[in-house]
Design a protein around this motif. Sequence first.
Motif, PDB file in Angstrom:
ATOM      1  N   PHE A 104       0.832  -1.204   0.000  1.00  0.00           N
ATOM      2  CA  PHE A 104       0.000   0.000   0.000  1.00  0.00           C
ATOM      3  C   PHE A 104       0.870   1.258   0.000  1.00  0.00           C
ATOM      4  N   LEU A 105       0.325   2.307  -0.617  1.00  0.00           N
ATOM      5  CA  LEU A 105       0.999   3.587  -0.694  1.00  0.00           C
ATOM      6  C   LEU A 105       0.718   4.363   0.582  1.00  0.00           C
ATOM      7  N   ALA A 106       1.741   4.957   1.166  1.00  0.00           N
ATOM      8  CA  ALA A 106       1.577   5.642   2.446  1.00  0.00           C
ATOM      9  C   ALA A 106       2.452   6.878   2.526  1.00  0.00           C
ATOM     10  N   SER A 107       1.974   7.848   3.295  1.00  0.00           N
ATOM     11  CA  SER A 107       2.858   8.931   3.691  1.00  0.00           C
ATOM     12  C   SER A 107       3.893   8.326   4.630  1.00  0.00           C
ATOM     13  N   TYR A 143      -4.332   4.909  -0.016  1.00  0.00           N
ATOM     14  CA  TYR A 143      -4.455   6.116  -0.840  1.00  0.00           C
ATOM     15  C   TYR A 143      -5.662   6.036  -1.763  1.00  0.00           C
ATOM     16  N   ALA A 144      -6.517   7.049  -1.674  1.00  0.00           N
ATOM     17  CA  ALA A 144      -7.669   7.164  -2.577  1.00  0.00           C
ATOM     18  C   ALA A 144      -8.032   8.638  -2.665  1.00  0.00           C
ATOM     19  N   CYS A 145      -8.014   9.185  -3.850  1.00  0.00           N
ATOM     20  CA  CYS A 145      -8.284  10.617  -4.044  1.00  0.00           C
ATOM     21  C   CYS A 145      -9.797  10.848  -3.990  1.00  0.00           C
ATOM     22  N   ARG A 146     -10.300  11.111  -2.774  1.00  0.00           N
ATOM     23  CA  ARG A 146     -11.742  11.282  -2.599  1.00  0.00           C
ATOM     24  C   ARG A 146     -12.030  12.125  -1.360  1.00  0.00           C
ATOM     25  N   ASN A 147     -13.266  12.583  -1.261  1.00  0.00           N
ATOM     26  CA  ASN A 147     -13.723  13.282  -0.068  1.00  0.00           C
ATOM     27  C   ASN A 147     -14.139  12.278   1.003  1.00  0.00           C
ATOM     28  N   HIS A 159      -7.433   9.566   3.309  1.00  0.00           N
ATOM     29  CA  HIS A 159      -6.945   8.665   2.264  1.00  0.00           C
ATOM     30  C   HIS A 159      -6.424   9.449   1.050  1.00  0.00           C
ATOM     31  N   ALA A 160      -6.891  10.673   0.877  1.00  0.00           N
ATOM     32  CA  ALA A 160      -6.450  11.488  -0.252  1.00  0.00           C
ATOM     33  C   ALA A 160      -5.005  11.944  -0.095  1.00  0.00           C
TER      34      ALA A 160
END
Length: 232
Positions: A104-107, A143-147, A159-160
């Motif tokens: 998974f992609l993470a900060s 990661y998911a570009c959403r509100n 998640h954004a």
Amino acid sequence: MAKAGGAVAGLGLAALVAYSLYHWLPAWYNPFAPLSPGDPPTMVTRYKLRQMASEPQACLAILKQAGEQGMISFREQNNVAGKCPLDAPVRVTRFGDVRLSSSFLASCPLALSSAMFVHQRAKPVAAALMKSELTRIDHLGSYACRNIYNRPGARLSEHATADALDISGFRFANGQQVTVLKGWDEQNARGETLRALFNQSCPFFGNALGPDYNAAHANHFHLGMRGFGICR
């Protein structure tokens, strides 16, 4: 002259106190000591983890320490542009000997907090309650570009910014599998383990949301970096 002398004495006392704090307090209670992957989650540790969001290179250096200690495997990734940009993200592939259902992609702060949680609390708690070693963590993504809740006009979700991981279940060396959806309310070792794992995750993240929070979290633990000590 007397006032000046008093001011100098006061500064000297403050310096002595700071010196004592730095050299005698354990690092996890010492706000002046650098963060270490092995620091337990005191209030000071949690403050330092929050600071990592504004210090990406310092965070990456500590994450590499965690990798050298066998706590995490990861790959540095290119920055992400667009509506939901990411600065210096990493792709987490496993937490030492604990595998993942997928990478998974993470900060960096999320990756570091997650590694600390898995090795300091999740592994020993799971072994004690399930009588078997934790071998895999199942998740629903990061990661998911959403509100938030995908609502139009709402603020961007954690998640954004790859600052949250949704954990859906755990697997063990003896073949047992526990899912949040089915096991949370069980009055047995599986349910006890899930509730203990959730409670033990709280000190490592800004917010931890589980099935008791609302119906949207019935099947997962949302572990995110926003906030400070939210545990629901």
